[in-house]
Design a protein around this motif. Structure first.
Motif, PDB file in Angstrom:
ATOM      1  N   GLY A  38       0.817  -1.207   0.000  1.00 35.05           N
ATOM      2  CA  GLY A  38       0.000   0.000   0.000  1.00 35.05           C
ATOM      3  C   GLY A  38       0.849   1.255   0.000  1.00 35.05           C
ATOM      4  N   ASP A  39       0.206   2.351   0.397  1.00 35.55           N
ATOM      5  CA  ASP A  39       0.938   3.615   0.487  1.00 35.55           C
ATOM      6  C   ASP A  39       0.808   4.167   1.903  1.00 35.55           C
ATOM      7  OD1 ASP A  39      -1.567   5.114   0.583  1.00 35.55           O
ATOM      8  OD2 ASP A  39      -1.764   4.603  -1.550  1.00 35.55           O
ATOM      9  N   GLU A  40       1.095   5.445   2.053  1.00 38.47           N
ATOM     10  CA  GLU A  40       1.164   6.007   3.408  1.00 38.47           C
ATOM     11  C   GLU A  40      -0.190   6.407   3.987  1.00 38.47           C
ATOM     12  OE1 GLU A  40       3.966   9.166   3.554  1.00 38.47           O
ATOM     13  OE2 GLU A  40       5.649   7.896   2.933  1.00 38.47           O
ATOM     14  N   ARG A  41      -1.241   6.324   3.182  1.00 42.08           N
ATOM     15  CA  ARG A  41      -2.550   6.757   3.678  1.00 42.08           C
ATOM     16  C   ARG A  41      -3.086   5.790   4.738  1.00 42.08           C
ATOM     17  NH1 ARG A  41      -5.983   6.819  -1.590  1.00 42.08           N
ATOM     18  NH2 ARG A  41      -4.609   5.050  -1.945  1.00 42.08           N
ATOM     19  N   PRO A  42      -4.094   6.219   5.484  1.00 48.97           N
ATOM     20  CA  PRO A  42      -4.749   5.306   6.422  1.00 48.97           C
ATOM     21  C   PRO A  42      -5.258   4.056   5.703  1.00 48.97           C
ATOM     22  CG  PRO A  42      -5.469   7.555   6.828  1.00 48.97           C
ATOM     23  CD  PRO A  42      -4.620   7.588   5.592  1.00 48.97           C
ATOM     24  N   VAL A  43      -5.352   2.974   6.451  1.00 45.21           N
ATOM     25  CA  VAL A  43      -5.754   1.684   5.893  1.00 45.21           C
ATOM     26  C   VAL A  43      -7.074   1.276   6.539  1.00 45.21           C
ATOM     27  CG1 VAL A  43      -5.108  -0.748   5.645  1.00 45.21           C
ATOM     28  CG2 VAL A  43      -3.329   1.032   5.690  1.00 45.21           C
ATOM     29  N   VAL A  44      -8.039   0.892   5.728  1.00 43.98           N
ATOM     30  CA  VAL A  44      -9.303   0.399   6.262  1.00 43.98           C
ATOM     31  C   VAL A  44      -9.440  -1.078   5.907  1.00 43.98           C
ATOM     32  CG1 VAL A  44     -11.818   0.593   6.180  1.00 43.98           C
ATOM     33  CG2 VAL A  44     -10.401   2.664   6.063  1.00 43.98           C
ATOM     34  N   LEU A  45      -9.648  -1.909   6.911  1.00 43.86           N
ATOM     35  CA  LEU A  45      -9.853  -3.347   6.687  1.00 43.86           C
ATOM     36  C   LEU A  45     -11.284  -3.684   7.053  1.00 43.86           C
ATOM     37  CD1 LEU A  45      -6.682  -4.768   8.538  1.00 43.86           C
ATOM     38  CD2 LEU A  45      -6.896  -4.250   6.093  1.00 43.86           C
ATOM     39  N   THR A  46     -12.036  -4.189   6.089  1.00 42.67           N
ATOM     40  CA  THR A  46     -13.393  -4.618   6.421  1.00 42.67           C
ATOM     41  C   THR A  46     -13.553  -6.103   6.112  1.00 42.67           C
ATOM     42  OG1 THR A  46     -14.212  -3.974   4.245  1.00 42.67           O
ATOM     43  CG2 THR A  46     -14.438  -2.349   6.004  1.00 42.67           C
ATOM     44  N   GLY A  47     -14.475  -6.722   6.822  1.00 41.23           N
ATOM     45  CA  GLY A  47     -14.727  -8.143   6.609  1.00 41.23           C
ATOM     46  C   GLY A  47     -15.522  -8.690   7.766  1.00 41.23           C
ATOM     47  N   PRO A  48     -16.065  -9.890   7.594  1.00 40.93           N
ATOM     48  CA  PRO A  48     -16.904 -10.473   8.646  1.00 40.93           C
ATOM     49  C   PRO A  48     -16.112 -10.808   9.910  1.00 40.93           C
ATOM     50  CG  PRO A  48     -16.543 -12.052   6.863  1.00 40.93           C
ATOM     51  CD  PRO A  48     -15.965 -10.758   6.409  1.00 40.93           C
ATOM     52  N   ASN A  49     -16.829 -11.106  10.973  1.00 40.41           N
ATOM     53  CA  ASN A  49     -16.181 -11.531  12.220  1.00 40.41           C
ATOM     54  C   ASN A  49     -15.305 -12.742  11.950  1.00 40.41           C
ATOM     55  OD1 ASN A  49     -17.619  -9.628  13.716  1.00 40.41           O
ATOM     56  ND2 ASN A  49     -19.339 -11.035  14.000  1.00 40.41           N
ATOM     57  N   GLY A  50     -14.144 -12.752  12.531  1.00 39.88           N
ATOM     58  CA  GLY A  50     -13.270 -13.912  12.418  1.00 39.88           C
ATOM     59  C   GLY A  50     -12.478 -13.955  11.119  1.00 39.88           C
ATOM     60  N   ARG A 349      -7.098  12.781   9.659  1.00 41.94           N
ATOM     61  CA  ARG A 349      -6.621  13.613   8.555  1.00 41.94           C
ATOM     62  C   ARG A 349      -5.737  14.746   9.070  1.00 41.94           C
ATOM     63  NH1 ARG A 349     -11.083  12.781   5.056  1.00 41.94           N
ATOM     64  NH2 ARG A 349     -12.424  13.592   6.685  1.00 41.94           N
ATOM     65  N   THR A 350      -6.230  15.439  10.118  1.00 42.85           N
ATOM     66  CA  THR A 350      -5.494  16.581  10.662  1.00 42.85           C
ATOM     67  C   THR A 350      -4.126  16.154  11.184  1.00 42.85           C
ATOM     68  OG1 THR A 350      -7.587  17.529  11.365  1.00 42.85           O
ATOM     69  CG2 THR A 350      -5.606  18.476  12.330  1.00 42.85           C
ATOM     70  N   LEU A 351      -4.116  15.031  11.904  1.00 42.71           N
ATOM     71  CA  LEU A 351      -2.856  14.566  12.482  1.00 42.71           C
ATOM     72  C   LEU A 351      -1.931  14.004  11.406  1.00 42.71           C
ATOM     73  CD1 LEU A 351      -4.234  12.807  15.688  1.00 42.71           C
ATOM     74  CD2 LEU A 351      -2.925  14.923  15.587  1.00 42.71           C
ATOM     75  N   GLY A 352      -2.512  13.596  10.293  1.00 41.59           N
ATOM     76  CA  GLY A 352      -1.705  13.044   9.204  1.00 41.59           C
ATOM     77  C   GLY A 352      -1.139  11.668   9.516  1.00 41.59           C
ATOM     78  N   VAL A 353      -1.760  10.956  10.450  1.00 37.48           N
ATOM     79  CA  VAL A 353      -1.241   9.626  10.826  1.00 37.48           C
ATOM     80  C   VAL A 353      -1.707   8.556   9.853  1.00 37.48           C
ATOM     81  CG1 VAL A 353      -0.929   9.819  13.310  1.00 37.48           C
ATOM     82  CG2 VAL A 353      -3.206   9.360  12.401  1.00 37.48           C
ATOM     83  N   GLN A 354      -0.915   7.474   9.774  1.00 36.91           N
ATOM     84  CA  GLN A 354      -1.417   6.291   9.099  1.00 36.91           C
ATOM     85  C   GLN A 354      -2.193   5.492  10.154  1.00 36.91           C
ATOM     86  OE1 GLN A 354       0.897   2.758   7.949  1.00 36.91           O
ATOM     87  NE2 GLN A 354       0.040   2.939   5.880  1.00 36.91           N
ATOM     88  N   ALA A 355      -3.512   5.643  10.111  1.00 34.44           N
ATOM     89  CA  ALA A 355      -4.353   4.861  11.021  1.00 34.44           C
ATOM     90  C   ALA A 355      -4.761   3.592  10.305  1.00 34.44           C
ATOM     91  CB  ALA A 355      -5.579   5.674  11.413  1.00 34.44           C
ATOM     92  N   TRP A 356      -4.827   2.488  11.050  1.00 33.66           N
ATOM     93  CA  TRP A 356      -5.376   1.228  10.530  1.00 33.66           C
ATOM     94  C   TRP A 356      -6.700   1.039  11.230  1.00 33.66           C
ATOM     95  CZ3 TRP A 356      -2.640  -2.941   7.716  1.00 33.66           C
ATOM     96  CH2 TRP A 356      -1.413  -2.512   7.197  1.00 33.66           C
ATOM     97  N   PHE A 374      -8.591   1.032   0.967  1.00 29.99           N
ATOM     98  CA  PHE A 374      -9.561   0.068   1.484  1.00 29.99           C
ATOM     99  C   PHE A 374      -9.195  -1.347   1.080  1.00 29.99           C
ATOM    100  CE2 PHE A 374     -12.917   2.758   3.218  1.00 29.99           C
ATOM    101  CZ  PHE A 374     -12.532   3.996   2.746  1.00 29.99           C
ATOM    102  N   PHE A 375      -9.292  -2.238   2.058  1.00 26.45           N
ATOM    103  CA  PHE A 375      -9.040  -3.664   1.805  1.00 26.45           C
ATOM    104  C   PHE A 375     -10.158  -4.473   2.427  1.00 26.45           C
ATOM    105  CE2 PHE A 375      -4.985  -1.624   1.485  1.00 26.45           C
ATOM    106  CZ  PHE A 375      -4.283  -2.331   0.518  1.00 26.45           C
ATOM    107  N   THR A 376     -10.468  -5.602   1.809  1.00 30.66           N
ATOM    108  CA  THR A 376     -11.399  -6.525   2.464  1.00 30.66           C
ATOM    109  C   THR A 376     -10.610  -7.745   2.921  1.00 30.66           C
ATOM    110  OG1 THR A 376     -11.926  -7.574   0.372  1.00 30.66           O
ATOM    111  CG2 THR A 376     -13.387  -5.801   1.089  1.00 30.66           C
ATOM    112  N   VAL A 377     -11.047  -8.314   4.014  1.00 23.19           N
ATOM    113  CA  VAL A 377     -10.417  -9.525   4.533  1.00 23.19           C
ATOM    114  C   VAL A 377     -11.487 -10.609   4.593  1.00 23.19           C
ATOM    115  CG1 VAL A 377      -9.039 -10.502   6.394  1.00 23.19           C
ATOM    116  CG2 VAL A 377      -9.019  -8.035   6.028  1.00 23.19           C
TER     117      VAL A 377
END
Ligand code: ADP
Ligand code: MG
Length: 386
Positions: A38-50, A349-356, A374-377
């Motif tokens: 990926g790159d330096e932006r925040p990362v979003v992981l979505t997917g079902p439980n488990g 966004r303001t802090l400029g952090v890479q949040a997961w 955005f990623f799906t798991v």
């Protein structure tokens, strides 16, 4: 509030964001292998439980020193039914450009093995020079309700982010305390040996309490600024030892602690506990607007307070270390109303952090859009989402 956010942004101007841009997992919990590019932006992981979302965040947490986001035993991280030990490799971009980190369970030693730019390093503390990771997980929801030990661990972990020596102090203190308890339990009254252990406990113990007091003060100032709609939090390290430090110089507190330990030998031998020391301290958080201790606040307010504390820690690292840590927010979005959710994204966004960020539903992250990747798991496999 707006002004505070702008002020935070200003201090942030010179800070460099730490970001994981490549991650490889092998035999890590539910993952046989996994790859994130990926790159330096925040990362979003979505997917079902488990699906393996928290496992992925746990892998990132091992890029910093310590026992990771689940505080797991190294063996438990090995993928079940696999003979091989787990490993994580990553590229992290930061102030000095890209660095390569490798870590995992080394079957030959009880410790976690670490490589930085291909070279093995002794101990994990070397990681602290390069990577800082801060996290908030659902397991921490009861932080203000459960016993003080989880709160002390939480505070200590935040301090490690600024001062790797703090973990050395804490281990040395705990080791001496266990040793003293063992001697007392066996009824062996080797006074010279006990006095030596108590000397170590007093020296390290006061240093620990002083570091906690001092850090809590800095964090309290950062928390008093507030983060958008998240509550302003009052913060203090509390306990006998902290009180002594408030009453006089550290050397006097050290003498007092050494003396108290010597006096309490019989009592401690009977009870099997250690009466005095920073292992009995607490980390007190207050909701300032409501003028109420965190434990008396609603579940939602406690969550908001925790977020405020963690965001304040990120601002403090940015201001003092010039580095914005990687921020792991596990299942946070689901607990926030849409207003607070948007405010959290705005803060990221303001802090400029890479949040997961993780969640079961992509809709929870509406408003992040092009600011995040955005990623799906599913079934322990990571896919880039459109
Ligand atoms: N050591 C292990 N070996 C194999 N599977 C594991 C191990 N530890 C945990 N798991 C499994 O990993 C799965 C995904 O966990 P997790 O990442 O917490 O899911 P979620 O996506 O809900 O956050 C769980 O079903 C759990 O049983
Ligand atoms: Mg999870």
């Amino acid at each position: 509030m707006r002004e505070a956010a702008l002020a935070a942004n200003d201090t942030f101007g010179t800070a460099v964001r730490l970001a994981v841009t490549r991650l490889r997992l092998s035999n890590f919990r539910s993952y046989t292998t996994a790859a994130f590019d990926g790159d330096e932006r925040p990362v979003v992981l979505t997917g079902p439980n488990g699906a393996g979302k928290t496992n992925m965040l746990e892998a990132v947490s091992y890029l910093a020193p310590g026992r990771g986001l689940r505080q797991a035993r190294l063996n438990d991280v090995d993928r079940r039914d696999s003979a091989a030990s787990w490993a994580v490799a990553a590229t992290v971009s930061g102030p000095g450009g890209n660095i390569e980190i490798g870590t995992g369970r080394d079957p030959a030693t009880p410790r976690r093995a670490v490589r930085i730019n291909g070279a093995p390093v002794a101990g994990q503390s070397g990681l602290a020079d390069y990577v800082s990771v801060v996290w908030l997980t659902p397991q921490m929801d009861r932080l203000f309700l459960d016993g003080a030990s989880a709160r002390r661990r939480f505070l200590d972990r935040l301090i490690f982010g600024f001062d790797a020596e703090h973990s050395v102090r804490v281990s040395a203190y705990e080791h001496a305390m266990r040793e003293r308890a063992r001697l007392l339990k066996r009824g062996r009254r080797d006074d010279t040996w006990l006095a030596a252990l108590e000397e170590t406990m007093a020296g390290r113990g006061i240093a620990i309490a002083a570091a906690r007091r001092e850090f809590a003060g800095r964090l309290a100032r950062a928390c008093a600024e507030g983060s958008g709609p998240f509550p302003r939090a009052g913060i203090a390290a509390t306990g006998h030892v902290e009180d002594w430090l408030g009453e006089g110089p550290a050397l006097a507190a050290e003498d007092r602690m050494r003396q108290r330990l010597a006096e309490c030998r019989d009592e401690d031998a009977d009870s099997g506990r250690t009466t005095v020391g920073p292992h009995r301290s607490d980390f007190a958080v207050r909701h300032l607007e409501k003028d109420m201790p965190a434990e008396q606040c609603s579940t939602g307010e406690q969550k908001a307070l925790l977020i405020a504390v963690v965001l304040a820690d990120v601002r403090l690292q940015a201001a003092e270390r010039n580095v914005a840590p990687v921020l792991l927010l596990d299942e946070i979005a689901a607990h926030l109303d849409s207003g607070k959710r948007r405010a959290l994204f705005e803060e990221v966004r303001t802090l400029g952090v890479q949040a997961w960020l993780t969640g079961t539903d992509r809709l929870l992250f509406e408003g992040l859009d092009s600011d995040a990747q955005f990623f799906t798991v599913s079934d322990a496999t990571l896919h880039r989402a459109a």
